[in-house]
Scaffold this active site. Sequence first.
Site, PDB file in Angstrom:
ATOM      1  N   SER A  74       2.043  -8.439  -3.733  1.00  0.00           N
ATOM      2  CA  SER A  74       2.072  -9.890  -3.699  1.00  0.00           C
ATOM      3  C   SER A  74       1.998 -10.438  -5.124  1.00  0.00           C
ATOM      4  O   SER A  74       2.870 -10.145  -5.946  1.00  0.00           O
ATOM      5  CB  SER A  74       0.935 -10.422  -2.813  1.00  0.00           C
ATOM      6  OG  SER A  74       1.121 -11.793  -2.527  1.00  0.00           O
TER       7      SER A  74
ATOM      8  N   GLU B  39       9.906  -8.448  -0.562  1.00  0.00           N
ATOM      9  CA  GLU B  39       9.174  -9.012   0.581  1.00  0.00           C
ATOM     10  C   GLU B  39       8.681 -10.390   0.191  1.00  0.00           C
ATOM     11  O   GLU B  39       8.670 -10.754  -0.979  1.00  0.00           O
ATOM     12  CB  GLU B  39       8.010  -8.097   0.972  1.00  0.00           C
ATOM     13  CG  GLU B  39       6.921  -7.953  -0.079  1.00  0.00           C
ATOM     14  CD  GLU B  39       5.889  -9.065  -0.068  1.00  0.00           C
ATOM     15  OE1 GLU B  39       5.624  -9.641   1.002  1.00  0.00           O
ATOM     16  OE2 GLU B  39       5.344  -9.372  -1.150  1.00  0.00           O
TER      17      GLU B  39
ATOM     18  N   HIS C 283       3.502  -8.541   3.710  1.00  0.00           N
ATOM     19  CA  HIS C 283       2.297  -9.207   4.203  1.00  0.00           C
ATOM     20  C   HIS C 283       2.127  -8.972   5.695  1.00  0.00           C
ATOM     21  O   HIS C 283       2.112  -9.904   6.512  1.00  0.00           O
ATOM     22  CB  HIS C 283       2.375 -10.703   3.904  1.00  0.00           C
ATOM     23  CG  HIS C 283       2.186 -11.048   2.459  1.00  0.00           C
ATOM     24  ND1 HIS C 283       3.151 -10.793   1.500  1.00  0.00           N
ATOM     25  CD2 HIS C 283       1.147 -11.617   1.801  1.00  0.00           C
ATOM     26  CE1 HIS C 283       2.708 -11.200   0.318  1.00  0.00           C
ATOM     27  NE2 HIS C 283       1.505 -11.700   0.470  1.00  0.00           N
TER      28      HIS C 283
END
Length: 292
Positions: free
Chosen positions: A104, A195, A266
């Site tokens: 992330s 992602e 996630h």
Amino acid sequence: MSAMQTAIPLRPGDTVATVAPSSALEDDQRLQEGLAVLRGWGLCPLEQNVSARRWGHLAGTDQERFSDLCHEAPLLACARGGWGSARLLERSIRWKPGWLLGFSDITSLLWSRLKAGLAGGIHGPLLTTLGAEPAWSQERLRQLLFGETPPALKGEPRGGGQTTGPLIAANLTVASHLLGSDHVPELQGAILILEDVGEAPYRIDRMLTHWRLCGALQQLGGIGFGQFEGCDRNLDDLLTTTLEAVLDERTADLNIPVVKNLPVGHICGNAALPMGQLACLDGNLGSLSLVA
């Protein structure tokens, strides 16, 4: 970009430093659960108190968070994402050999470290998510850290044949904001896995278009899409473009292997990926495997 040497595998008794380079921690229990997983592998987390640090929305001042990166431990395990790690790139980071774990917002640090020529970055669970990961995902991370080769990942095949190249993983939003900086690793011939979370399809379209205008997507040897959690709805119900349509259309003319729906991102079941290691992406079979 040539293949990078593997970092020295961890051994039982090696120390782990908790790194909190991004947002302030909200749940110390989840952090402790993640540390417990590492202890179960025979690793020894250092006694730290990053949960108490606050500086606005961040886990401490820039100096406090920067200092986390200076630990001598063989494994630097990031506590959580959010926002803040890119601020640390304004300073000169003396990356040390070893391992750096996170995803992330940690994309900024993983990319900067890879650009500096160091292996050992792992795009994978944070300490606050590791405890909730399924057994296969925890085992995959353990295998990578201890020098073992994990099994191939399966996704949705989208064609384009097969390619081998260095593996680079990223959160799309974070990586998009690094383009044009000095912290972008070599993309030529690379296998890029993307992602994201909470971005409407039109925003995904906007970011991928930026990559195309930069010529970045056109350099890749292959591209894989992980999970885009909460990215399947536009803010305006009148906008009917779907996430699937955006991903397909923005990559249709690249003539490279494409795989979708890999277990990365996630979600609970966030497969660890070693940054810079040679990998094989098969767009016909929908597989991503590491080359030993």
